[in-house]
Design a protein around this motif. Structure first.
Motif, short mmCIF file in Angstrom:
data_model
loop_
_atom_site.label_atom_id
_atom_site.label_comp_id
_atom_site.label_asym_id
_atom_site.label_seq_id
_atom_site.Cartn_x
_atom_site.Cartn_y
_atom_site.Cartn_z
N THR A 1 1.45 -5.77 2.85
CA THR A 1 0.34 -6.60 3.28
C THR A 1 0.78 -8.06 3.24
O THR A 1 1.84 -8.38 2.71
CB THR A 1 -0.89 -6.43 2.37
OG1 THR A 1 -0.60 -7.03 1.11
CG2 THR A 1 -1.23 -4.98 2.16
N SER A 2 -0.06 -8.91 3.81
CA SER A 2 0.28 -10.34 3.81
C SER A 2 -0.20 -11.01 2.53
O SER A 2 0.04 -12.20 2.33
CB SER A 2 -0.33 -11.02 5.03
OG SER A 2 -1.71 -10.76 5.09
N THR A 3 -0.85 -10.23 1.66
CA THR A 3 -1.34 -10.80 0.40
C THR A 3 -0.20 -10.87 -0.62
O THR A 3 0.56 -9.92 -0.76
CB THR A 3 -2.47 -9.92 -0.17
OG1 THR A 3 -3.41 -9.69 0.86
CG2 THR A 3 -3.14 -10.58 -1.33
N ILE B 1 0.87 -1.17 0.00
CA ILE B 1 0.00 0.00 0.00
C ILE B 1 0.91 1.22 0.00
O ILE B 1 1.74 1.38 0.90
CB ILE B 1 -0.92 0.02 1.23
CG1 ILE B 1 -1.81 -1.22 1.24
CG2 ILE B 1 -1.77 1.28 1.24
CD1 ILE B 1 -2.54 -1.44 2.53
N LEU C 1 -3.97 -2.69 13.27
CA LEU C 1 -4.50 -3.52 12.20
C LEU C 1 -3.47 -4.55 11.77
O LEU C 1 -2.27 -4.34 11.87
CB LEU C 1 -4.84 -2.66 10.98
CG LEU C 1 -6.09 -1.79 11.04
CD1 LEU C 1 -6.21 -1.02 9.75
CD2 LEU C 1 -7.32 -2.62 11.27
N LYS C 2 -4.00 -5.66 11.28
CA LYS C 2 -3.13 -6.64 10.66
C LYS C 2 -3.28 -6.45 9.15
O LYS C 2 -4.40 -6.37 8.65
CB LYS C 2 -3.56 -8.05 11.06
CG LYS C 2 -2.50 -9.08 10.83
CD LYS C 2 -3.06 -10.46 11.10
CE LYS C 2 -2.39 -11.47 10.23
NZ LYS C 2 -3.05 -11.58 8.90
N PHE C 3 -2.19 -6.37 8.47
CA PHE C 3 -2.27 -6.16 7.02
C PHE C 3 -1.97 -7.47 6.30
O PHE C 3 -2.18 -7.67 5.20
CB PHE C 3 -1.30 -5.07 6.57
CG PHE C 3 -1.79 -3.70 6.95
CD1 PHE C 3 -2.70 -3.04 6.16
CD2 PHE C 3 -1.37 -3.10 8.11
CE1 PHE C 3 -3.16 -1.79 6.52
CE2 PHE C 3 -1.83 -1.85 8.47
CZ PHE C 3 -2.73 -1.19 7.68
N ARG D 1 -2.98 0.25 -4.03
CA ARG D 1 -2.39 -1.05 -3.74
C ARG D 1 -1.64 -1.51 -4.98
O ARG D 1 -2.20 -1.52 -6.08
CB ARG D 1 -3.47 -2.04 -3.36
CG ARG D 1 -4.19 -1.65 -2.07
CD ARG D 1 -5.28 -2.63 -1.75
NE ARG D 1 -5.85 -2.36 -0.43
CZ ARG D 1 -7.11 -2.00 -0.25
NH1 ARG D 1 -7.91 -1.86 -1.27
NH2 ARG D 1 -7.56 -1.77 0.98
#
Lengths: 238, 138
Positions: free
Chosen positions: A147-149, A101, A236-238, A111
């Motif tokens: 992010t974790s994605t 991000i 937050l968890k990303f 993103r």
């Protein structure tokens, strides 16, 4: 006579001026390196013929004369600074394919997909351009949330010409400001070089293939990141 | 007097009452009251959750609706056997309280992508519901 030291001690071990202050006060950088002692070339002597019957025929003399003047005090040599900026270490959460991000610049909130780290330490990312309008670009990892994605892309397929030099601005000769140019209004933007457009498309093709395999991923990349009411980014968890 | 009890407190401090620790390093863990020391403290132990036998102030505990059948000051072994036999963990997981905690932690562990998908699915649901509501009003 030696003058009183400028930098007196406030107390033992604490001097009145810091090293930088003393540096500024002494202003040695303004002075020419005055009494720089000529480094004697390895004491090369030469034999010179001498006239006069009583003087002997030859005499051994130094090749270059020793200077008549010596600096009375030692010449200060500025400290050498061995520090230099290194290449930023890539954050462990960022691997090729990670969705990032962007936090700053005109693309903030977008993103994007991380491709690789360049030699300068900057991150090479792509929107892809077709999905969210972010072109191939370099970003500092400090202005990025990882992010974790992950997008499953094969970075070996990346074009080798994608390096720091690729992003360097072409040097254009600056023209002197003329009256006509001033009143002409805004100049027309030059179109992007064709090879850059082609490279963008080729790179994005690989990414898009991977994106279409995961449901909702394309829409996710197209959407801008925002914080909503009650969301705290640190929690937050990303 | 079950009727009278329902009018006042549903859960009482008693030997065998399952409690949740709400303070300190063990916060969120379940334990069982083994003995009552005085008006302020009880002896608790949670052999299945890793809480050693210790005195705990009631203000650091929250009573759950579960009770384990054990004699007063039962030993660790007997307590553990009773907890496992009566399946405290299973009946705890069925309570609305436990479900709420589980949902909260799951929501907190959502990634950015998960949150995006959630918002998307919510929109889909909302559209369906709104349509149905509108149909009933018409």
């Amino acid at each position: 006579m030696v003058h009183k030291p400028r930098n007196s001690l406030l107390t033992v071990g604490v001097s009145k001026y810091s090293r930088t202050q003393v540096f500024a006060k002494r202003a040695l950088y303004k002075r020419k390196p005055a009494g720089k002692l000529a480094v004697c070339p390895a004491a090369a002597n030469k034999t010179v013929e001498v006239k006069g019957a009583k003087n002997g025929s030859t005499r051994v003399v130094a090749v270059s004369k020793a200077p008549r003047f010596y600096a009375a005090e030692d010449v200060a040599v500025p400290k050498k600074n061995r520090k230099h900026a290194g290449v930023a270490k890539l954050r462990s959460t960022i691997v090729p394919g990670t969705v990032l991000i962007l936090l700053a610049g005109r693309y903030r909130g977008k993103r994007v997909v991380f491709l690789k780290q360049l030699e300068s330490g900057l991150l090479l990312v792509s929107g892809p351009f077709k999905v969210n309008g972010v072109p191939l670009k370099r970003v500092n990892q400090a202005y990025v949330i990882a992010t974790s994605t992950k997008v499953d892309i094969d970075c070996a397929k990346l074009d080798a010409q994608l390096n720091d030099a690729y992003f360097a601005r072409p040097k254009s000769a600056k023209k002197a400001a003329t009256e006509e140019a001033f009143f002409e209004g805004e100049k027309k933007k030059e179109p992007l070089a064709e090879n850059k457009v082609a490279l963008q498309k080729a790179t994005d093709k690989v990414i898009l293939e991977a994106i279409t395999k995961v449901e909702h991923l394309r829409q996710y990349l197209a959407a801008r990141f925002t914080l909503t009411k009650g969301q705290a980014p640190h929690a937050l968890k990303f | 007097m079950p009727q009278q009890r329902s009018l006042t407190f549903q859960r009482v401090v008693e030997v065998g009452r399952v409690v949740m620790v709400n303070y300190g390093a063990d916060a969120g863990k379940l334990a069982v009251i083994v003995d009552i020391i005085d008006h302020n403290r009880a002896l608790i132990e949670g052999p299945t959750t890793g809480i050693s036998r210790q005195a705990y102030a009631f203000k650091r505990l929250t009573l759950t609706p579960l009770v384990v059948k054990i004699p007063r000051a039962a030993g660790a072994k007997a307590l553990k056997a009773a907890i496992e036999k009566q399946d405290v963990a299973g009946s705890w997981a069925k309570t609305a309280w436990a479900k709420k905690i589980a949902a909260r932690s799951k929501r907190a562990s959502n990634s950015d992508f998960d949150r995006f998908k959630l918002a998307k699915f919510k929109r889909v649901r909302r559209e369906i519901v709104d349509k149905a509501v509108k149909a009933t009003k018409a």
